[in-house]
Design an enzyme around this catalytic site. Structure first.
Site, PDB file in Angstrom:
ATOM      1  N   GLY A 120       0.637  -1.525  -0.182  1.00 57.64           N
ATOM      2  CA  GLY A 120       0.105   0.311   0.319  1.00 57.64           C
ATOM      3  C   GLY A 120       0.958   1.107  -0.029  1.00 57.64           C
ATOM      4  O   GLY A 120       0.230   2.301  -0.312  1.00 57.64           O
ATOM      5  N   CYS A 121       2.201   1.168   0.159  1.00 59.18           N
ATOM      6  CA  CYS A 121       3.138   2.329  -0.021  1.00 59.18           C
ATOM      7  C   CYS A 121       3.976   2.549  -0.747  1.00 59.18           C
ATOM      8  O   CYS A 121       4.933   2.007  -1.905  1.00 59.18           O
ATOM      9  CB  CYS A 121       3.785   1.800   1.226  1.00 59.18           C
ATOM     10  SG  CYS A 121       4.997   3.872   1.391  1.00 59.18           S
ATOM     11  N   GLY A 122       3.047   3.042  -1.924  1.00 53.46           N
ATOM     12  CA  GLY A 122       3.779   3.895  -3.913  1.00 53.46           C
ATOM     13  C   GLY A 122       4.828   4.294  -3.567  1.00 53.46           C
ATOM     14  O   GLY A 122       5.635   4.525  -4.076  1.00 53.46           O
TER      15      GLY A 122
END
Length: 274
Positions: free
Chosen positions: A110-112
């Site tokens: 989820g951590c782009g």
């Protein structure tokens, strides 16, 4: 060594109303995938091990490592005991761009922006799309996320993955990809479109997730002028969409949607949108 399958089964105990029963669930696989250019690892992403060639091409395009799939001269996906490698060899004139986009990402899906070592990279300038792009009916936008459901077999098995699809007016969803990470699903889709010669300016990106900064960046770099999402954008993602000329429709859930920017691509006039 063979590649892992996209999903695995697991046993669990289902507890409800004071009773318990044994169940078998299908879970999406999550595997470390290294993006390797000329023998040097550029990024490590946790991803679903499917459509990895599309993933490698899409990641390379949206990260600015290449500007055309043809600049990837060779691509091979290899399995290792601890994960997978997408090994790529790129044209010599792209090595400088590769150095400029140097990053190492090993973190949650989820951590782009994990690992970007420069604030300039996080707020990079985006293409200006002007008035280009398709014109869509309100019904096409409202029904886009529901139409995407037919393209989500892994989600049907697991209820635990995102999807990104491409909608063409008059044809509906024509292509989609799934992954445990929403950024990865979009990269896979963009890679598949590039490999198949699908012009992102002819339709809309449809997302099963919220619209974050990097999702807008990837769509803009791909040349997509319309984003339709099931959930909300962040405030900064909206500012980016407004600045790049992207029509952003969110909360698209069957009977309606919120139109946040550039209403000129909606066939029905919406006068109150800035």
């Amino acid at each position: 060594m063979t590649l892992p399958t996209p999903a695995q089964t697991a046993r669990a105990t289902h507890v409800r109303a004071g009773s318990a029963s044994a169940v078998t669930r299908t879970l999406p696989e999550e595997t470390a995938v290294a993006m390797v250019y000329g023998g040097s690892t550029q990024a490590v992403m946790m991803a679903t091990p499917s459509d990895l060639e599309d993933f490698a091409v899409g990641f390379s395009l949206t990260e600015g490592i290449v500007t055309d799939p043809a600049q990837i001269e060779r691509l091979e996906v290899l399995a290792h005991p601890k994960g997978l490698e997408a090994q790529m060899w790129i044209a010599d004139d792209r090595t400088e761009a590769l150095a400029a986009r140097r990053r190492f990402m090993a973190g949650p899906v989820g951590c782009g922006l994990c690992g970007i070592d420069s604030l300039d990279e996080a707020v990079r300038a985006l293409p200006q799309l002007g008035d280009a792009g398709p014109v869509l009916d309100a019904g096409q936008i409202a029904g886009a996320t529901e139409a995407l459901r037919a393209w989500q077999p892994l989600h049907d098995q697991t209820r635990a993955v995102h999807a990104a699809g491409f909608l063409v007016p008059g044809r509906g969803i024509v292509l989609a990809r799934e992954d445990v990470g929403r950024h990865n699903a979009l990269d896979k889709l963009i890679g598949a479109m590039a490999r198949q010669g699908v012009d992102a300016g002819t339709g809309a990106f449809v997302l099963t997730s919220r619209v974050s900064t990097e999702m807008v960046q990837k769509c803009a770099i791909a040349g997509g002028a319309v984003i339709i999402a099931v959930s909300a954008p962040t405030a900064h993602a909206l500012r980016l969409a407004q600045g790049a000329g992207i029509t952003l429709a969110a909360f698209a859930r069957g009977d309606g949607f919120d139109l946040f920017s550039h209403p000129q691509r909606l066939r029905a006039e919406v006068s109150h949108v800035a």
